[in-house]
Design an enzyme around this catalytic site. Structure first.
Site, PDB file in Angstrom:
ATOM      1  N   ARG A   4      -3.073  -6.051  -3.737  1.00  0.00           N
ATOM      2  CA  ARG A   4      -2.255  -5.671  -2.588  1.00  0.00           C
ATOM      3  C   ARG A   4      -2.758  -6.251  -1.272  1.00  0.00           C
ATOM      4  O   ARG A   4      -2.062  -6.197  -0.265  1.00  0.00           O
ATOM      5  CB  ARG A   4      -2.139  -4.150  -2.514  1.00  0.00           C
ATOM      6  N   LYS A   9       3.390   7.485 -13.280  1.00  0.00           N
ATOM      7  CA  LYS A   9       2.625   6.677 -12.338  1.00  0.00           C
ATOM      8  C   LYS A   9       1.180   6.670 -12.804  1.00  0.00           C
ATOM      9  O   LYS A   9       0.506   7.689 -12.779  1.00  0.00           O
ATOM     10  CB  LYS A   9       2.739   7.253 -10.929  1.00  0.00           C
ATOM     11  N   CYS A  69       9.879 -15.579  27.630  1.00  0.00           N
ATOM     12  CA  CYS A  69       9.041 -15.721  28.815  1.00  0.00           C
ATOM     13  C   CYS A  69       9.380 -17.107  29.358  1.00  0.00           C
ATOM     14  O   CYS A  69      10.519 -17.544  29.217  1.00  0.00           O
ATOM     15  CB  CYS A  69       7.565 -15.538  28.483  1.00  0.00           C
ATOM     16  N   LYS A 121      -7.830  -1.997  -1.053  1.00  0.00           N
ATOM     17  CA  LYS A 121      -7.044  -2.162   0.165  1.00  0.00           C
ATOM     18  C   LYS A 121      -7.962  -2.475   1.340  1.00  0.00           C
ATOM     19  O   LYS A 121      -9.071  -1.949   1.427  1.00  0.00           O
ATOM     20  CB  LYS A 121      -6.230  -0.898   0.478  1.00  0.00           C
ATOM     21  N   TRP A 124       6.772   9.924  -6.853  1.00  0.00           N
ATOM     22  CA  TRP A 124       6.476  11.342  -6.688  1.00  0.00           C
ATOM     23  C   TRP A 124       5.063  11.615  -7.151  1.00  0.00           C
ATOM     24  O   TRP A 124       4.620  11.117  -8.196  1.00  0.00           O
ATOM     25  CB  TRP A 124       7.450  12.196  -7.501  1.00  0.00           C
TER      26      TRP A 124
END
Length: 623
Positions: free
Chosen positions: A331, A311, A136, A558, A478
């Protein structure tokens, strides 16, 4: 008709206000954007006494901060054409695109932003190795607004991280609070802890002495008043999320003796520390982020050697260990202080400057005939060990370091009495990975019963890859189709239609859309999750057609929903699922492909060796 482009008369209108001492450029942002102030053609040179302050378009293309990369798209956001000739851009085999924007305290509109994002996306898809130059008048507020919006919507940055990324690469970044407020109003209206703009830069305070005050359209400004600053001297240009929120609990409060770090200075120092240890140049959580395994990327399993693990249905934390202190980062990049957890070296000294990636779970174990909860930390990767960066080591070496240098050292210390089990707040183990051949066994009842916690999927990790911060397309996660899920921001609203009873609707938002990604019926149970992050799965019919979203749980770990790209990828795995049977069959296929490739490689090596050994004999026969 007025002449397009610069003319001597237009140049005599003077330099842009406050332009002279404004920094010329920033540095590369996300390896895609290069921000800079508007360059000027040579007609303006006689108004600039010192040559070092001259700034021509050609200088942008050869700037050392590009690190040899080429600008392929040049986006001009100014509201005038008087500064330089577009041919000064196109002669460098660069696309010139004019997007007139008012500026002067007015943020880009939603339409402007959408057009910018679409333009950049289409260009980047066609020319992935080229850079997009954006300017700009000064290359800060309008430029920063649009780049931050792109990082947020397309690259799935958190909004504070997107603003912070621009700030790190453009001398503290957006310095007008209105632009930052507009970004939050548009993309994260529920955020209370908004970023404060940095203090107005010194060059912005200067008025051009001996020059008329100008704005983009070439007309004199109606005001020469310098706006007051907000008094905030935020050197980083952003505030990390989580500050002051003492309601957050480690593992939802299931493990006592862990507290949130309430010292904001210490927290910022620790966040910067792990970012530096990981060589992570963005804001927020620096950990590796796997992608969902789908029918579109499952072929990666046949391209190189993989290991597989389960997992765990726990919570992920990066753990920083240093001289007896242990800190956990979730996280959301919230920091927790863990007491009574010891890590030692071979000689019993505290472990120093070590960073590991973990899942913390609650195991069910039998003690004296009764089932009890056992908190456990499962270490599955390592980035630093005793100040040594091991991120570039292949995974199989990092995996071995976890065992020999962390787990084995703790085991030895327990045996000698240096450490005592009863003094430890939780158990620590290495999370095991197995060769790809073991995939089917991880579904077997024997393995499932052996693991003392819930399994909600598998992780496929390449053996030879380095540790990558952020999204890693080679590390695959997965989940059973019934477990695949998307994290949404829930907004519950009451809808009243004429002649009908009121209806409560849950609108499901992802990071990248102002419109809801989906909807669901808002039951009495669901209403309490208004403005919270919830995990949902998509129910489909027997032909794979979407039916409705189903609530699974609140995501207390989260503070942001998934991004658009992540949500779309997960929906693909729901509509075209990779079932357990399909996965096992494909793994067996991949193993056969890898076996044939290994045999062909060995055959080639033997052939080359035979050719090499035959060369001396051939030379002797020739003589």
């Amino acid at each position: 008709m007025a002449t397009r482009g610069p003319t001597p008369d237009k140049a005599r209108m003077g330099l842009p206000d406050r332009w002279l001492h404004c920094p010329k450029t920033g540095t590369l942002i996300n390896n895609l954007f290069f921000p800079f102030k508007t360059p000027l053609c040579k007609m303006y040179d006689n108004q600039i006494a010192e040559r070092r302050y001259q700034f021509h378009p050609a200088e942008v293309f050869s700037h050392p901060h590009l690190h040899g990369k080429k600008i392929g798209l040049w986006i001009d956001l100014t509201n005038t054409d008087r500064y330089y000739f577009r041919e000064e851009v196109t002669e460098h085999e660069c696309i010139y695109h004019k997007m007139k924007m008012a500026g002067r305290g007015v943020s880009p509109t939603q339409e402007d932003t959408d057009n910018f994002i679409k333009l950049v996306q289409e260009f980047h898809k066609k020319y992935p190795d080229r850079v997009v130059g954006v300017h700009c008048t000064h290359g800060f507020n309008r430029t920063g607004f649009l780049i931050a919006a792109y990082l947020f919507q397309v690259e799935e940055y958190g909004l504070d991280a997107a603003i912070g990324e621009f700030a790190e690469n453009r001398q503290k970044g957006i310095y007008k609070q209105d632009y930052i407020d507009d970004l939050f109003a548009r993309y994260d209206p529920t955020e209370d802890d908004k970023i404060l703009a940095p203090e107005k830069p010194d060059w912005e305070r200067e008025m051009s002495i001996g020059m008329s005050t100008q704005i983009d359209n070439g007309r004199p400004s109606t005001s020469q008043q310098i706006p007051a600053t907000n008094g905030n001297n935020n050197q980083n240009g952003n505030q990390l999320s989580g500050g002051g929120d003492n309601s957050k609990l480690f593992m939802d409060g299931l493990i006592r003796g862990v507290k949130v770090c309430e010292d904001e200075g210490k927290k910022s120092m620790l966040q910067a520390k792990i970012k530096n240890l990981c060589k992570y140049n963005k804001q927020g959580f620096p950990g590796l982020q796997p992608v969902s395994l789908s029918r579109g990327n499952i072929n990666l399993l046949e391209q190189e050697s993989y290991m597989v693990s389960w997992k765990a249905d726990g919570m992920r934390y990066i753990i920083y260990i240093n001289d007896g202190d242990v800190y956990a980062f979730d996280r959301d990049n919230e920091v927790f202080e863990i007491e009574n957890l010891d890590f030692v070296t071979k000689n019993g000294a505290p472990l120093m400057e070590t960073l590991v990636d973990t899942e913390v779970i609650i195991d069910k174990v039998e003690i004296n005939g009764a089932m009890c909860d056992q908190p456990r930390m499962l270490i599955y990767d390592i980035m630093r060990f005793n100040s040594v960066n091991v991120m570039k080591e292949p995974f199989y070496k990092r995996f071995e370091i976890i065992k020999t240098e962390i787990i084995d050292m703790r085991t030895a210390a327990f045996k000698t009495g240096r450490l005592k089990h009863e003094n430890q707040i939780m158990s620590v183990r290495r999370k095991d990975f197995y060769d790809l051949e073991a995939t089917a066994k991880l579904f077997g009842p024997k393995f499932v019963q052996h693991v003392g916690h819930e399994i909600d999927g598998l992780i496929f990790q390449p053996k030879k890859t380095k540790y990558e911060t952020g999204r890693c397309d080679k590390v695959l996660k997965w989940k059973p189709p019934s477990h695949n899920s998307v994290d949404f921001l829930l907004k519950v609203e009451k809808k009243c239609k004429e002649g009908m009873l009121p209806e409560w609707i849950g609108y499901l938002f992802v990071q990248n859309l102002s419109d809801p990604f989906g909807t669901m019926k808002a039951t009495a149970t669901l209403k309490k999750y208004h403005n919270k992050i919830i995990e949902c799965t998509l129910l489909v019919d027997n032909q794979g057609r979407p039916k409705e979203w189903k609530f699974m749980r609140e995501r207390t770990d989260k503070s942001l929903p998934n991004g658009l790209r992540t949500a779309e990828n997960v929906v693909e795995t729901m509509v075209n699922p990779v079932t357990e049977t399909y996965l096992i069959e494909y793994v067996n296929h991949a193993l056969r492909v890898l076996k044939r490739a290994a045999a062909a490689h060995r055959h080639h090596q033997i052939h080359q060796q035979q050719l090499h050994e035959g060369e001396p004999e051939a030379r002797r026969q020739k003589l």
